[in-house]
Scaffold this motif. Sequence first.
Motif, PDB file in Angstrom:
ATOM      1  N   THR A   4       0.846  -1.188   0.000  1.00  0.00           N
ATOM      2  CA  THR A   4       0.000   0.000   0.000  1.00  0.00           C
ATOM      3  C   THR A   4       0.884   1.242   0.000  1.00  0.00           C
ATOM      4  OG1 THR A   4      -0.072   0.082   2.411  1.00  0.00           O
ATOM      5  CG2 THR A   4      -1.846  -1.152   1.302  1.00  0.00           C
ATOM      6  N   ALA A   5       0.301   2.373  -0.378  1.00  0.00           N
ATOM      7  CA  ALA A   5       1.036   3.636  -0.344  1.00  0.00           C
ATOM      8  C   ALA A   5       1.504   3.934   1.080  1.00  0.00           C
ATOM      9  CB  ALA A   5       0.156   4.761  -0.877  1.00  0.00           C
ATOM     10  N   PHE A   6       0.700   3.575   2.059  1.00  0.00           N
ATOM     11  CA  PHE A   6       1.061   3.822   3.451  1.00  0.00           C
ATOM     12  C   PHE A   6       2.360   3.088   3.809  1.00  0.00           C
ATOM     13  CE2 PHE A   6       0.904   3.447   8.039  1.00  0.00           C
ATOM     14  CZ  PHE A   6       0.453   4.703   8.426  1.00  0.00           C
ATOM     15  N   THR A   7       2.473   1.839   3.419  1.00  0.00           N
ATOM     16  CA  THR A   7       3.688   1.069   3.688  1.00  0.00           C
ATOM     17  C   THR A   7       4.861   1.635   2.901  1.00  0.00           C
ATOM     18  OG1 THR A   7       2.403  -0.912   4.145  1.00  0.00           O
ATOM     19  CG2 THR A   7       4.727  -1.238   3.609  1.00  0.00           C
ATOM     20  N   ASP A   8       4.630   1.982   1.663  1.00  0.00           N
ATOM     21  CA  ASP A   8       5.666   2.581   0.824  1.00  0.00           C
ATOM     22  C   ASP A   8       6.202   3.849   1.487  1.00  0.00           C
ATOM     23  OD1 ASP A   8       7.285   3.366  -1.316  1.00  0.00           O
ATOM     24  OD2 ASP A   8       5.607   4.123  -2.504  1.00  0.00           O
ATOM     25  N   TYR A   9       5.313   4.733   1.921  1.00  0.00           N
ATOM     26  CA  TYR A   9       5.725   5.981   2.563  1.00  0.00           C
ATOM     27  C   TYR A   9       6.440   5.712   3.888  1.00  0.00           C
ATOM     28  CZ  TYR A   9       2.472   8.178  -0.758  1.00  0.00           C
ATOM     29  OH  TYR A   9       1.810   8.593  -1.887  1.00  0.00           O
ATOM     30  N   THR A  10       6.005   4.698   4.606  1.00  0.00           N
ATOM     31  CA  THR A  10       6.657   4.337   5.859  1.00  0.00           C
ATOM     32  C   THR A  10       8.097   3.915   5.599  1.00  0.00           C
ATOM     33  OG1 THR A  10       4.560   3.653   6.865  1.00  0.00           O
ATOM     34  CG2 THR A  10       6.582   2.769   7.846  1.00  0.00           C
ATOM     35  N   SER A  35       7.691  13.904  -3.281  1.00  0.00           N
ATOM     36  CA  SER A  35       6.477  14.437  -3.928  1.00  0.00           C
ATOM     37  C   SER A  35       5.226  13.722  -3.430  1.00  0.00           C
ATOM     38  CB  SER A  35       6.573  14.325  -5.452  1.00  0.00           C
ATOM     39  OG  SER A  35       7.688  15.042  -5.927  1.00  0.00           O
ATOM     40  N   ILE A  36       5.115  13.629  -2.113  1.00  0.00           N
ATOM     41  CA  ILE A  36       3.939  13.005  -1.510  1.00  0.00           C
ATOM     42  C   ILE A  36       3.258  14.004  -0.577  1.00  0.00           C
ATOM     43  CG2 ILE A  36       4.744  10.632  -1.739  1.00  0.00           C
ATOM     44  CD1 ILE A  36       5.676  10.641   1.092  1.00  0.00           C
ATOM     45  N   SER A  37       2.022  13.739  -0.292  1.00  0.00           N
ATOM     46  CA  SER A  37       1.218  14.616   0.535  1.00  0.00           C
ATOM     47  C   SER A  37       1.763  14.702   1.957  1.00  0.00           C
ATOM     48  CB  SER A  37      -0.217  14.086   0.563  1.00  0.00           C
ATOM     49  OG  SER A  37      -0.939  14.646   1.639  1.00  0.00           O
ATOM     50  N   LYS A  38       1.886  15.940   2.436  1.00  0.00           N
ATOM     51  CA  LYS A  38       2.351  16.149   3.806  1.00  0.00           C
ATOM     52  C   LYS A  38       1.351  15.571   4.811  1.00  0.00           C
ATOM     53  CE  LYS A  38       3.801  19.786   6.942  1.00  0.00           C
ATOM     54  NZ  LYS A  38       3.931  21.222   7.158  1.00  0.00           N
ATOM     55  N   SER A  39       0.068  15.640   4.494  1.00  0.00           N
ATOM     56  CA  SER A  39      -0.940  15.097   5.418  1.00  0.00           C
ATOM     57  C   SER A  39      -0.851  13.575   5.496  1.00  0.00           C
ATOM     58  CB  SER A  39      -2.349  15.546   5.047  1.00  0.00           C
ATOM     59  OG  SER A  39      -2.721  15.020   3.797  1.00  0.00           O
ATOM     60  N   HIS A  40      -0.614  12.890   4.381  1.00  0.00           N
ATOM     61  CA  HIS A  40      -0.420  11.438   4.410  1.00  0.00           C
ATOM     62  C   HIS A  40       0.830  11.082   5.209  1.00  0.00           C
ATOM     63  CE1 HIS A  40      -3.735  10.701   1.860  1.00  0.00           C
ATOM     64  NE2 HIS A  40      -3.141  10.835   0.699  1.00  0.00           N
ATOM     65  N   THR A  42       2.182  12.767   7.561  1.00  0.00           N
ATOM     66  CA  THR A  42       1.934  13.024   8.979  1.00  0.00           C
ATOM     67  C   THR A  42       1.319  11.800   9.646  1.00  0.00           C
ATOM     68  OG1 THR A  42       1.699  15.386   8.578  1.00  0.00           O
ATOM     69  CG2 THR A  42       0.724  14.540  10.606  1.00  0.00           C
ATOM     70  N   LYS A  43       0.405  11.138   8.950  1.00  0.00           N
ATOM     71  CA  LYS A  43      -0.206   9.909   9.483  1.00  0.00           C
ATOM     72  C   LYS A  43       0.838   8.802   9.617  1.00  0.00           C
ATOM     73  CE  LYS A  43      -4.609  11.085   7.386  1.00  0.00           C
ATOM     74  NZ  LYS A  43      -5.500  10.833   6.261  1.00  0.00           N
ATOM     75  N   VAL A  44       1.711   8.699   8.644  1.00  0.00           N
ATOM     76  CA  VAL A  44       2.789   7.702   8.681  1.00  0.00           C
ATOM     77  C   VAL A  44       3.684   7.956   9.890  1.00  0.00           C
ATOM     78  CG1 VAL A  44       4.935   7.011   7.508  1.00  0.00           C
ATOM     79  CG2 VAL A  44       2.808   7.201   6.206  1.00  0.00           C
ATOM     80  N   VAL A  45       4.096   9.200  10.056  1.00  0.00           N
ATOM     81  CA  VAL A  45       4.995   9.562  11.149  1.00  0.00           C
ATOM     82  C   VAL A  45       4.320   9.336  12.499  1.00  0.00           C
ATOM     83  CG1 VAL A  45       6.172  11.520  12.244  1.00  0.00           C
ATOM     84  CG2 VAL A  45       6.410  11.111   9.775  1.00  0.00           C
ATOM     85  N   HIS A  46       3.030   9.630  12.566  1.00  0.00           N
ATOM     86  CA  HIS A  46       2.294   9.400  13.815  1.00  0.00           C
ATOM     87  C   HIS A  46       2.368   7.917  14.198  1.00  0.00           C
ATOM     88  CE1 HIS A  46      -0.688   9.762  16.964  1.00  0.00           C
ATOM     89  NE2 HIS A  46      -1.347   8.754  16.402  1.00  0.00           N
ATOM     90  N   VAL A  79       6.393  -4.003   7.618  1.00  0.00           N
ATOM     91  CA  VAL A  79       5.387  -4.323   6.596  1.00  0.00           C
ATOM     92  C   VAL A  79       4.151  -4.959   7.239  1.00  0.00           C
ATOM     93  CG1 VAL A  79       4.914  -5.772   4.565  1.00  0.00           C
ATOM     94  CG2 VAL A  79       7.032  -4.444   4.697  1.00  0.00           C
ATOM     95  N   ARG A  80       4.339  -5.864   8.172  1.00  0.00           N
ATOM     96  CA  ARG A  80       3.186  -6.481   8.857  1.00  0.00           C
ATOM     97  C   ARG A  80       2.347  -5.443   9.602  1.00  0.00           C
ATOM     98  NH1 ARG A  80       6.954 -10.518   9.364  1.00  0.00           N
ATOM     99  NH2 ARG A  80       6.247 -12.606   8.812  1.00  0.00           N
ATOM    100  N   ASN A  81       3.014  -4.435  10.187  1.00  0.00           N
ATOM    101  CA  ASN A  81       2.305  -3.430  10.964  1.00  0.00           C
ATOM    102  C   ASN A  81       1.651  -2.346  10.124  1.00  0.00           C
ATOM    103  OD1 ASN A  81       2.927  -4.684  13.386  1.00  0.00           O
ATOM    104  ND2 ASN A  81       4.775  -3.477  13.706  1.00  0.00           N
ATOM    105  N   THR A  82       2.020  -2.233   8.870  1.00  0.00           N
ATOM    106  CA  THR A  82       1.453  -1.170   8.044  1.00  0.00           C
ATOM    107  C   THR A  82       0.490  -1.671   6.969  1.00  0.00           C
ATOM    108  OG1 THR A  82       3.438  -1.217   6.642  1.00  0.00           O
ATOM    109  CG2 THR A  82       3.365   0.434   8.398  1.00  0.00           C
TER     110      THR A  82
END
Length: 150
Positions: A4-10, A35-40, A42-46, A79-82
């Motif tokens: 997922t994009a979330f895992t990729d960004y992580t 070139s990714i959304s700062k709001s997305h 932020t969720k990753v970093v959280h 990867v398992r956690n994201t």
Amino acid sequence: MRLTAFTDYTLRTLIYLAQHEDKLVTIQEIAELHSISKSHLTKVVHQLGMSNKVETVRGRHGGLKLNLPPEKINIGEIVRNTETDFDMAECFDSNNNTCSYSGSCNLKGVLSNATAAYLSVLDAVTLADLVAKNSTRKVQVYPRKKRQQD
């Protein structure tokens, strides 16, 4: 299988932080580089902060840094956690399985073995393995290509 994009960004965030262990890094810096959304992001970093992988420092001169050495951050665990699930086909979800072959098909077992092998490879990798320690070159990031519709 595609992350997922979330895992990729992580993973991108962790790699960048490992490459810049000597300083605090901002979310804005990572977002602009990739070139990714700062709001997305932020969720990753959280989530990385909640998992204790990343330390966040608030304030005017704040930022992010790894909370653990790169050698202690396992990519399989990340990867398992994201990822939301590893259901490779409909038959993996017993609540929504409508496949008429479920009772006699061996595909689920084959895909389960493939997923286990995939995760096994990731379990053998740490963040340190993903970062070239003696390289002075900066990471070159290319924009994602849009997939063509069939």
